[in-house]
Scaffold this active site. Structure first.
Site, PDB file in Angstrom:
ATOM      1  N   ARG A  81     -13.002  -5.809 -19.186  1.00 42.75           N
ATOM      2  CA  ARG A  81     -12.467  -7.160 -18.952  1.00 42.75           C
ATOM      3  C   ARG A  81     -13.324  -7.876 -17.921  1.00 42.75           C
ATOM      4  O   ARG A  81     -13.701  -7.301 -16.901  1.00 42.75           O
ATOM      5  CB  ARG A  81     -11.025  -7.077 -18.456  1.00 42.75           C
ATOM      6  CG  ARG A  81     -10.409  -8.459 -18.299  1.00 42.75           C
ATOM      7  CD  ARG A  81      -8.946  -8.373 -17.980  1.00 42.75           C
ATOM      8  NE  ARG A  81      -8.717  -7.972 -16.608  1.00 42.75           N
ATOM      9  CZ  ARG A  81      -7.495  -7.793 -16.087  1.00 42.75           C
ATOM     10  NH1 ARG A  81      -6.438  -7.977 -16.836  1.00 42.75           N
ATOM     11  NH2 ARG A  81      -7.351  -7.450 -14.841  1.00 42.75           N
TER      12      ARG A  81
ATOM     13  N   GLU B 127      -1.921 -13.726 -21.952  1.00 37.79           N
ATOM     14  CA  GLU B 127      -1.077 -13.505 -20.779  1.00 37.79           C
ATOM     15  C   GLU B 127      -0.593 -14.816 -20.160  1.00 37.79           C
ATOM     16  O   GLU B 127       0.064 -14.813 -19.137  1.00 37.79           O
ATOM     17  CB  GLU B 127      -1.804 -12.643 -19.741  1.00 37.79           C
ATOM     18  CG  GLU B 127      -3.159 -13.153 -19.321  1.00 37.79           C
ATOM     19  CD  GLU B 127      -3.873 -12.213 -18.331  1.00 37.79           C
ATOM     20  OE1 GLU B 127      -3.230 -11.312 -17.766  1.00 37.79           O
ATOM     21  OE2 GLU B 127      -5.079 -12.434 -18.109  1.00 37.79           O
TER      22      GLU B 127
ATOM     23  N   ARG C  24       5.197 -11.845  -9.761  1.00 40.47           N
ATOM     24  CA  ARG C  24       5.348 -10.431 -10.108  1.00 40.47           C
ATOM     25  C   ARG C  24       5.361  -9.506  -8.893  1.00 40.47           C
ATOM     26  O   ARG C  24       5.739  -8.348  -9.006  1.00 40.47           O
ATOM     27  CB  ARG C  24       4.264  -9.999 -11.105  1.00 40.47           C
ATOM     28  CG  ARG C  24       2.858 -10.103 -10.582  1.00 40.47           C
ATOM     29  CD  ARG C  24       1.849 -10.032 -11.716  1.00 40.47           C
ATOM     30  NE  ARG C  24       1.095  -8.790 -11.718  1.00 40.47           N
ATOM     31  CZ  ARG C  24       0.012  -8.586 -12.447  1.00 40.47           C
ATOM     32  NH1 ARG C  24      -0.447  -9.533 -13.257  1.00 40.47           N
ATOM     33  NH2 ARG C  24      -0.626  -7.448 -12.395  1.00 40.47           N
TER      34      ARG C  24
ATOM     35  N   ARG D 161     -10.563  -2.845 -15.594  1.00 37.89           N
ATOM     36  CA  ARG D 161     -10.409  -4.011 -14.714  1.00 37.89           C
ATOM     37  C   ARG D 161     -11.626  -4.106 -13.791  1.00 37.89           C
ATOM     38  O   ARG D 161     -11.664  -3.473 -12.747  1.00 37.89           O
ATOM     39  CB  ARG D 161      -9.138  -3.872 -13.877  1.00 37.89           C
ATOM     40  CG  ARG D 161      -7.835  -4.002 -14.654  1.00 37.89           C
ATOM     41  CD  ARG D 161      -6.656  -3.840 -13.715  1.00 37.89           C
ATOM     42  NE  ARG D 161      -5.405  -4.322 -14.253  1.00 37.89           N
ATOM     43  CZ  ARG D 161      -4.427  -3.526 -14.698  1.00 37.89           C
ATOM     44  NH1 ARG D 161      -4.551  -2.229 -14.679  1.00 37.89           N
ATOM     45  NH2 ARG D 161      -3.291  -4.056 -15.161  1.00 37.89           N
TER      46      ARG D 161
ATOM     47  N   CYS E 132      -1.720  -4.269 -23.128  1.00 32.82           N
ATOM     48  CA  CYS E 132      -2.249  -3.463 -22.014  1.00 32.82           C
ATOM     49  C   CYS E 132      -1.454  -3.683 -20.725  1.00 32.82           C
ATOM     50  O   CYS E 132      -1.805  -3.145 -19.685  1.00 32.82           O
ATOM     51  CB  CYS E 132      -3.726  -3.764 -21.785  1.00 32.82           C
ATOM     52  SG  CYS E 132      -4.039  -5.444 -21.264  1.00 32.82           S
TER      53      CYS E 132
ATOM     54  N   ASN F  17       2.162  -8.094 -17.963  1.00 34.95           N
ATOM     55  CA  ASN F  17       2.427  -8.261 -16.521  1.00 34.95           C
ATOM     56  C   ASN F  17       2.418  -9.750 -16.162  1.00 34.95           C
ATOM     57  O   ASN F  17       3.312 -10.247 -15.483  1.00 34.95           O
ATOM     58  CB  ASN F  17       1.368  -7.555 -15.673  1.00 34.95           C
ATOM     59  CG  ASN F  17       1.254  -6.087 -16.001  1.00 34.95           C
ATOM     60  OD1 ASN F  17       2.146  -5.547 -16.645  1.00 34.95           O
ATOM     61  ND2 ASN F  17       0.187  -5.458 -15.572  1.00 34.95           N
ATOM     62  N   ASP F  18       1.367 -10.422 -16.622  1.00 38.70           N
ATOM     63  CA  ASP F  18       1.282 -11.846 -16.305  1.00 38.70           C
ATOM     64  C   ASP F  18       2.111 -12.689 -17.260  1.00 38.70           C
ATOM     65  O   ASP F  18       2.699 -13.691 -16.856  1.00 38.70           O
ATOM     66  CB  ASP F  18      -0.180 -12.309 -16.333  1.00 38.70           C
ATOM     67  CG  ASP F  18      -0.867 -12.020 -15.010  1.00 38.70           C
ATOM     68  OD1 ASP F  18      -0.272 -12.339 -13.965  1.00 38.70           O
ATOM     69  OD2 ASP F  18      -1.967 -11.458 -15.014  1.00 38.70           O
TER      70      ASP F  18
ATOM     71  N   HIS G 281       0.824  -1.205   0.000  1.00 37.81           N
ATOM     72  CA  HIS G 281       0.000   0.000   0.000  1.00 37.81           C
ATOM     73  C   HIS G 281       0.862   1.261   0.000  1.00 37.81           C
ATOM     74  O   HIS G 281       0.496   2.281  -0.569  1.00 37.81           O
ATOM     75  CB  HIS G 281      -0.957  -0.015   1.198  1.00 37.81           C
ATOM     76  CG  HIS G 281      -2.165  -0.836   0.926  1.00 37.81           C
ATOM     77  ND1 HIS G 281      -2.805  -1.592   1.875  1.00 37.81           N
ATOM     78  CD2 HIS G 281      -2.850  -1.028  -0.220  1.00 37.81           C
ATOM     79  CE1 HIS G 281      -3.834  -2.202   1.315  1.00 37.81           C
ATOM     80  NE2 HIS G 281      -3.881  -1.877   0.055  1.00 37.81           N
TER      81      HIS G 281
END
Ligand code: PEP
Ligand code: MG
Length: 588
Positions: free
Chosen positions: A341, A438, A472, A305, A509, A461-462, A198
């Site tokens: 998505r 991904e 990740r 998302r 993306c 990312n994935d 965070h």
């Protein structure tokens, strides 16, 4: 970058961590050490007094957190501030509070030690969860525990910092991060913590450079030590040399100019020097970002998302709620397109449903979860069909690894259409269906999957996580999370050539699209559409406008032959020098 490398070699007065929030700063360190909490143990005589002291401490903690929540809302918007709302809810958890009370009564012991023990039980479960998301959340619980105990002791928070300094600490709680920002702190450096903490999220929202997970920094730095913080690359320079200070002063001056120049880019077209048009769409994570779309120079939404809705709303939205949200989005971006998505639940994402999975990244995540919970999935599909009446909605499936998953989804879509017809609800059957690429198996099978859908969006990312076998969010292996690894470049290139004779739109993306360093390479590989966070869009457009497509193709060919990430980066850096491009990175 050549200059940067020789700077690193000229003097070994630097440490490397995870670049968690971009930006540069030269200033002095302020060491922040967390109050170590010593709790009173032993028996008590007056149980009533102890219970009321416990309640007073809870009330005081709530007041403190309320204040922090308000500062957070003002500084980073309602959605991101929700972190603190979640903390407030823990302070009201009837089970936890009831358990502490009954133990004070039954055991006649100091409330401080019972609070500690009960909170520790919750934290132990989270720390043992062996995934970084839960571990980070355990830190939040620790913060609440310490707050209550401090208030039981009637002590005040001693988090004063000197304005304009760089806070160096073992780790930072979300509350520290937001409160320090109020004292105009200019940078954060911690020994622990990763990109998904965070503290990192808050620093990014506040635009304060942050480097997390810097080993041994507290052994090397004292109060007042001069530092250079480079939140783009993750370097901390300690007692920098004159040469280093000059180098970064130049960079800061340049960056200020670049940021100023960004504003002018808004209305300019996104084309390369030789006229090839590249689409820039927006990634939307929280509703607040929808508002920024108008000023980011993006064309529509490339990734919405929807799992974030569950976090924002605190519950699973029903068909009506979703229909309204998607219709609003469609209207707001019209006539541009909005790519919504399907819920990507599981993995590091919202874990409402299967919190006990041993290996959530490889578990019931994304489309797998949805096909296993068709009631939920059908609600979302129906909402998409109903919101699609403006004809500008695309629907995208996350974590696809087999053809069967696409076909099963299509069958469900047909069932949903029949049911909507039966119920007399208005809908449009015309939306584009696409998938995220991904998972490595989907990238290998690209040309076959392409026959089934209207578009691909590559989720780097994935894809990097699964290709490199690197979590990740894990700072221990962050150096292996290599977006420029030749295997990644070749995979992207393979997808493009495998699909070259098929009429399918392919965009990216993942965060790689928002890294200016990656942009010429991605475009050289044939990608014509990027989706990035609104904050990153101006620098991406500026980069696109700085080079020629024909040279980018040559660059991609050269990178294709490389055998290590460093070689790829070196080639790109030469390319940047050739076209005089400045690298800026925004991770939102
Ligand atoms: C990705 O994996 O690249 C992606 C865009 O999806 P997320 O980050 O939400 O997993
Ligand atoms: Mg993903």
């Amino acid at each position: 970058m050549k200059g940067y490398e020789s700077l690193l070699r000229s003097s070994y007065n630097w440490l490397k961590g995870i670049p968690a929030a971009p930006g540069l700063y030269i200033g002095n360190a302020y060491i922040y050490s967390k109050e170590s909490i010593v709790v009173k143990d032993g028996t008590i005589d007056d149980v009533d007094e102890a219970i009321s002291a416990f309640h007073e401490a809870l009330e005081r903690s709530k007041k403190e957190l309320d204040k922090i929540f308000n500062v957070a809302k003002e500084k980073m918007g309602e959605q991101r501030a929700a972190i603190f709302e979640a903390q407030l809810l823990i302070l009201e958890d009837p089970d936890l509070i009831g358990m502490i009370e009954s133990r004070i009564i039954a055991e006649k012991r100091e409330p401080e030690s019972i609070v500690k023990e009960e909170f520790n039980k919750v934290m132990t479960v989270m720390y043992n969860a062996e995934d970084s998301y839960m571990k980070e959340r355990a830190n939040d619980i620790e913060d609440i525990r310490n707050r209550i105990i401090r208030n039981l002791k009637k002590e005040r928070w001693s988090g004063k910092v000197i304005e304009g300094t760089v806070v160096v600490s073992e780790m930072l709680t979300p509350a520290d991060t937001i409160l320090f920002a109020r004292s105009d702190v200019k940078g954060y450096i911690t020994e622990h913590g990763g990109l998904t903490s965070h503290a990192a999220i808050i620093a990014r929202s506040l635009n304060i450079p942050a480097i997390l997970g810097v080993p041994k920094v507290l052994e090397m730095v004292e109060n007042g030590t001069e530092l250079i913080v480079d939140g783009f690359y993750g370097y901390v320079f300690i007692n920098p040399t004159e040469e280093q200070v000059e180098f970064f002063k130049d960079k800061i001056e340049h960056l200020d100019k670049v940021n100023e120049g960004m504003k002018e880019l808004m209305d300019l077209p996104s084309v390369t020097l030789d006229g090839v048009e590249i689409e820039i769409q927006a990634n939307v994570d929280v509703s607040g970002e929808i508002e920024k779309l108008g000023t980011s120079g993006t064309t529509g939404v490339g990734l919405y998302r929807t799992e974030q809705l569950i976090e924002e709303l605190g519950e699973f939205p029903d068909e009506e709620t979703q229909t309204k949200i998607y219709s609003d989005l469609s209207a707001r971006v019209y006539p541009d397109n909005a790519t919504i998505r399907a819920f990507d639940l599981g993995g590091d994402k919202t874990r409402l449903f299967h919190p006990s999975e041993k290996n959530p990244f490889l578990g019931l995540r994304g489309i797998r979860f949805l096909l296993d919970n068709t009631d939920l999935f059908k609600q979302q599909i129906k909402a998409i069909l109903r919101a699609a009446v403006n004809r500008n909605i695309s629907f995208m499936l996350p974590m696809v690894s087999t053809l069967k998953e696409i076909r099963e989804t299509k069958e469900l879509i047909e069932i949903c259409k029949e049911e909507l017809k039966r119920d007399g609800k208005r809908f449009s059957p015309d939306f584009q269906l696409g998938i995220m690429i991904e998972v490595p198996s989907a990238s290998v099978l690209a040309s076959q999957l392409a026959l089934e859908v209207d578009f691909f969006s590559i989720g780097t990312n994935d894809l990097i996580q699964y290709m490199m076998a690197v979590d990740r969010g894990n700072d221990l292996v962050a150096d292996l999370y290599q977006e420029f690894h030749p295997a990644i470049i070749r995979t992207l290139g393979y997808i493009m050539t495998d699909c070259k004779d098929i009429d399918i739109k392919i965009s990216i993306c993942g965060e790689m699209a928002a890294d200016t360093l990656a942009v010429p390479l991605l475009i050289g590989l044939g990608i014509k559409s990027l989706s990035v966070s609104p904050a990153a869009a101006p620098s991406i457009k500026r980069t696109i406008r700085s080079f020629s497509y024909s040279r980018a193709k040559e660059l991609a060919d050269e990178c294709f032959k490389c055998s290590a990430e460093e070689e790829v980066i070196e080639k790109i850096q030469l390319f940047f020098e050739e076209f005089n491009i400045q690298r800026t990175r925004h991770i939102i």
